[in-house]
Design a protein around this motif. Structure first.
Motif, PDB file in Angstrom:
ATOM      1  N   SER A   8       0.851  -1.188   0.000  1.00 57.12           N
ATOM      2  CA  SER A   8       0.000   0.000   0.000  1.00 57.12           C
ATOM      3  C   SER A   8       0.886   1.236   0.000  1.00 57.12           C
ATOM      4  O   SER A   8       2.035   1.196   0.439  1.00 57.12           O
ATOM      5  N   LYS A   9       0.355   2.331  -0.526  1.00 55.67           N
ATOM      6  CA  LYS A   9       1.083   3.593  -0.529  1.00 55.67           C
ATOM      7  C   LYS A   9       0.091   4.736  -0.471  1.00 55.67           C
ATOM      8  O   LYS A   9      -0.882   4.780  -1.242  1.00 55.67           O
ATOM      9  N   HIS A  10       0.333   5.624   0.477  1.00 53.48           N
ATOM     10  CA  HIS A  10      -0.483   6.834   0.538  1.00 53.48           C
ATOM     11  C   HIS A  10       0.413   8.044   0.701  1.00 53.48           C
ATOM     12  O   HIS A  10       1.503   7.973   1.268  1.00 53.48           O
ATOM     13  N   GLY A  13      -3.350  12.019   2.998  1.00 53.19           N
ATOM     14  CA  GLY A  13      -4.641  11.337   3.025  1.00 53.19           C
ATOM     15  C   GLY A  13      -5.021  10.685   1.714  1.00 53.19           C
ATOM     16  O   GLY A  13      -6.098  10.100   1.598  1.00 53.19           O
ATOM     17  N   LEU A  14      -4.138  10.763   0.709  1.00 56.35           N
ATOM     18  CA  LEU A  14      -4.442  10.196  -0.607  1.00 56.35           C
ATOM     19  C   LEU A  14      -3.907   8.774  -0.716  1.00 56.35           C
ATOM     20  O   LEU A  14      -2.695   8.544  -0.666  1.00 56.35           O
ATOM     21  N   GLN A  15      -4.796   7.794  -0.850  1.00 61.29           N
ATOM     22  CA  GLN A  15      -4.412   6.389  -1.002  1.00 61.29           C
ATOM     23  C   GLN A  15      -4.153   6.118  -2.481  1.00 61.29           C
ATOM     24  O   GLN A  15      -5.062   6.160  -3.307  1.00 61.29           O
ATOM     25  N   VAL A  16      -2.898   5.829  -2.818  1.00 59.37           N
ATOM     26  CA  VAL A  16      -2.509   5.611  -4.214  1.00 59.37           C
ATOM     27  C   VAL A  16      -2.514   4.135  -4.571  1.00 59.37           C
ATOM     28  O   VAL A  16      -2.926   3.755  -5.668  1.00 59.37           O
ATOM     29  N   GLN A  18      -3.333   0.050  -2.873  1.00 54.98           N
ATOM     30  CA  GLN A  18      -3.934  -0.687  -1.766  1.00 54.98           C
ATOM     31  C   GLN A  18      -3.884  -2.190  -2.040  1.00 54.98           C
ATOM     32  O   GLN A  18      -4.395  -2.671  -3.054  1.00 54.98           O
ATOM     33  N   ASP A  19      -3.227  -2.930  -1.147  1.00 57.44           N
ATOM     34  CA  ASP A  19      -3.181  -4.400  -1.192  1.00 57.44           C
ATOM     35  C   ASP A  19      -2.755  -4.925  -2.565  1.00 57.44           C
ATOM     36  O   ASP A  19      -3.406  -5.788  -3.156  1.00 57.44           O
ATOM     37  N   SER A  54       3.952   2.339   2.244  1.00 60.45           N
ATOM     38  CA  SER A  54       3.279   2.602   3.516  1.00 60.45           C
ATOM     39  C   SER A  54       2.962   1.312   4.257  1.00 60.45           C
ATOM     40  O   SER A  54       2.777   1.303   5.473  1.00 60.45           O
ATOM     41  N   GLY A 225      -5.292   1.973  -8.159  1.00 60.80           N
ATOM     42  CA  GLY A 225      -4.442   1.509  -7.070  1.00 60.80           C
ATOM     43  C   GLY A 225      -4.653   0.080  -6.622  1.00 60.80           C
ATOM     44  O   GLY A 225      -4.043  -0.356  -5.642  1.00 60.80           O
ATOM     45  N   ARG A 226      -5.474  -0.680  -7.341  1.00 64.92           N
ATOM     46  CA  ARG A 226      -5.726  -2.080  -6.978  1.00 64.92           C
ATOM     47  C   ARG A 226      -5.493  -2.990  -8.186  1.00 64.92           C
ATOM     48  O   ARG A 226      -5.762  -2.597  -9.325  1.00 64.92           O
TER      49      ARG A 226
END
Length: 253
Positions: A8-10, A13-16, A18-19, A54, A225-226
């Protein structure tokens, strides 16, 4: 050879990402594709140490490289090219490739300082190797020309030769056909296949699905991001989620 586990990378507050999970096997060409803005460049920057994840783990040859510096990752056997070409334009092609060998050139302090026989021998061997690598990408006839005399596609091939000069186990290509016309793309596809046939493992990120379909043994698809799909080119091209990501619901229907 390369494993991403629950990455994961953010940024604030911006999630770029995820998993994100996928495995790059040895000896083939693995592609990570996705529309512009999907997070592909963030993935390659995490793998090469330019960014820190992250969460999750990145393993290269079984070693966790999540906190390893970029130059150390290169020493472990990973090389990359960039979406924006980064050749030394006022240097010759030969000099550009020799620069890629600096980690492996053991001149010794005395030889470097006094230009003794050991320095001259190693320099000669490096130039011979550089010419060989240029021949792999069919640029040996321009070895002594400045890099800014090359076409856009030729500069991309020069980047390949310089990356190979680091003796990589894994070559990472960041959108290798960005800005290229169809004939340049076809020519570059041939060069990449030639590199694979010489025993190198290749991981590329790209948004040109047709180019990737013609090259890769296995493909993962990133969207927002997935990872939304992974499989062979045939499996990917018929996956409903992939079609929707590239074409949109209305066009995919």
């Amino acid at each position: 050879m390369l494993q991403l586990k629950n990455i994961s990378k953010h940024f604030g507050g911006l999630q770029v990402l995820q998993d994100v999970n996928f495995n790059v096997p040895q000896g083939g060409i693995f592609g990570l594709i996705g529309p512009n803005g999907a997070g592909k460049t963030t993935v390659i920057n995490l793998i090469t140490g330019l960014l820190r994840a992250s969460g999750g783990e990145i393993l290269f040859d079984g070693k966790n490289i999540g906190k390893v510096a970029p130059h150390k990752i290169t020493e472990l056997g990973m090389a990359r090219t960039f979406q924006n070409i980064r050749v030394f334009k006022e240097m010759t092609l030969l000099e550009n490739v020799v620069v890629g060998m600096h980690e492996h050139l053991d001149y010794g302090f005395g030889g470097l300082l006094l230009n003794l026989g050991n320095y001259r021998r190693i320099e000669k061997e490096a130039r011979e190797r550089a010419r060989e690598l240029l021949s792999w990408v069919r640029l040996e006839h321009k070895a002594d020309l400045p890099a800014d005399s090359l076409s856009y596609g030729e500069q991309r091939k020069l980047e390949f030769a310089r990356a190979l000069a680091t003796r990589p186990k894994l070559l990472l290509l960041d959108e290798p056909v960005a800005g290229m016309n169809p004939s340049e793309k076809t020519e570059l596809m041939t060069e990449i296949l030639n590199i694979k046939q010489r025993g190198f493992s290749i991981f590329m990120i790209e948004h040109d699905m047709r180019f990737v379909m013609g090259l890769c043994d296995r493909i993962a698809v990133l969207n927002f991001g997935r990872i939304i799909a992974e499989g062979t080119p045939e499996q990917i091209k018929t996956d409903p989620q992939v079609i929707e990501a590239y074409l949109g619901k209305e066009d995919a229907a």
